[in-house]
Design an enzyme around this catalytic site. Structure first.
Site, mmCIF file in Angstrom:
data_model
loop_
_atom_site.group_PDB
_atom_site.id
_atom_site.type_symbol
_atom_site.label_atom_id
_atom_site.label_comp_id
_atom_site.label_asym_id
_atom_site.label_seq_id
_atom_site.Cartn_x
_atom_site.Cartn_y
_atom_site.Cartn_z
ATOM 1 N N HIS A 44 0.844 -1.193 0.000
ATOM 2 C CA HIS A 44 0.000 0.000 0.000
ATOM 3 C C HIS A 44 0.880 1.243 0.000
ATOM 4 O O HIS A 44 2.094 1.159 0.168
ATOM 5 C CB HIS A 44 -0.820 0.077 1.296
ATOM 6 C CG HIS A 44 -1.689 -1.084 1.593
ATOM 7 N ND1 HIS A 44 -3.044 -1.062 1.361
ATOM 8 C CD2 HIS A 44 -1.426 -2.281 2.165
ATOM 9 C CE1 HIS A 44 -3.579 -2.206 1.762
ATOM 10 N NE2 HIS A 44 -2.621 -2.968 2.254
ATOM 11 N N GLU B 139 2.486 -0.844 4.400
ATOM 12 C CA GLU B 139 2.306 0.518 3.906
ATOM 13 C C GLU B 139 3.671 1.142 3.634
ATOM 14 O O GLU B 139 4.598 1.005 4.445
ATOM 15 C CB GLU B 139 1.588 1.389 4.944
ATOM 16 C CG GLU B 139 0.172 0.980 5.234
ATOM 17 C CD GLU B 139 -0.851 1.538 4.258
ATOM 18 O OE1 GLU B 139 -0.455 2.288 3.334
ATOM 19 O OE2 GLU B 139 -2.038 1.228 4.440
ATOM 20 N N ASP C 142 -3.348 2.405 -5.018
ATOM 21 C CA ASP C 142 -1.988 2.289 -4.473
ATOM 22 C C ASP C 142 -1.409 0.883 -4.674
ATOM 23 O O ASP C 142 -2.173 -0.065 -4.756
ATOM 24 C CB ASP C 142 -1.966 2.699 -2.999
ATOM 25 C CG ASP C 142 -2.934 1.930 -2.110
ATOM 26 O OD1 ASP C 142 -4.111 1.763 -2.489
ATOM 27 O OD2 ASP C 142 -2.525 1.499 -1.025
#
Length: 192
Positions: free
Chosen positions: A45, A127, A176
């Site tokens: 992400h 992330e 993303d």
């Protein structure tokens, strides 16, 4: 090129769910996986708070439900959301962990991979501090490859073809890690 992790390290990671190189920032936003041993996907992400701005504690605060919604107008929109990720890799390569890899982080939302729904049940969410159109840093690629190799060693069901972007598991809803993410370069680093 780093050496592959030892079987002892992989076993310890699988048992604890915690990466020893990560700064631990426990999030309340998680739950048990239906099967703690069923970890078979990595989802990449990106996140930046405020959008396309880097640095500061806003991402950590967001995942830990302590985001100051008065600090930026965008934060008022997301302040009530309860989300998390297992890991965050900052622009300088710093690694933070919010949820044990054995638990279910709330990162994927409605999602499907290879016909199997609810990716949060069996995926590790990583992330990158970034944005779809802004190039990622060398430190981030290197840390992502290192951490992904560690996770793959601990959970062998995660193979190179079981690493996806958020956009792959939630097409049309998520974009993303975006076009700025160099999948070819990441895969070369992952191969060592």
């Amino acid at each position: 090129m780093s050496e592959p992790e030892s079987p002892r390290f992989s076993s310890a990671l699988r048992q604890s769910g915690r990466l020893p190189t990560a700064r631990w920032c426990p999030s309340p936003n998680f739950g048990p996986r239906p099967d703690a041993d069923d970890v078979s996907l990595v989802v990449v992400h990106n996140i930046s708070l405020p959008p396309e701005q880097f640095g500061g504690s806003h991402i950590e605060d967001f995942f830990c439900n302590r985001l100051d919604t008065s600090a930026h107008p965008y934060f008022e929109e997301i302040g009530g959301m309860k989300v998390s990720s297992h890991l965050l890799i900052r622009r300088d390569g710093e690694l933070l962990q919010f949820v044990s890899l054995r638990d279910r982080a709330w990162h994927a939302g409605r999602s499907v991979f290879c016909g199997r729904e609810e990716c949060n049940d069996y995926a590790v969410g990583i992330e990158l501090e970034g944005a779809d159109q802004i190039p990622y840093t060398e430190e981030q690629y290197r840390k992502l490859a290192e951490v992904t190799r560690d996770i793959m060693a601990a959970w062998p069901a995660i193979t190179e073809d079981r690493i996806a972007g958020h956009s792959d598991i939630a097409p049309g809803r998520k974009t993303d890690p975006g076009p700025a993410f160099d999948w070819c370069y990441f895969r070369r680093l992952l191969a060592g």
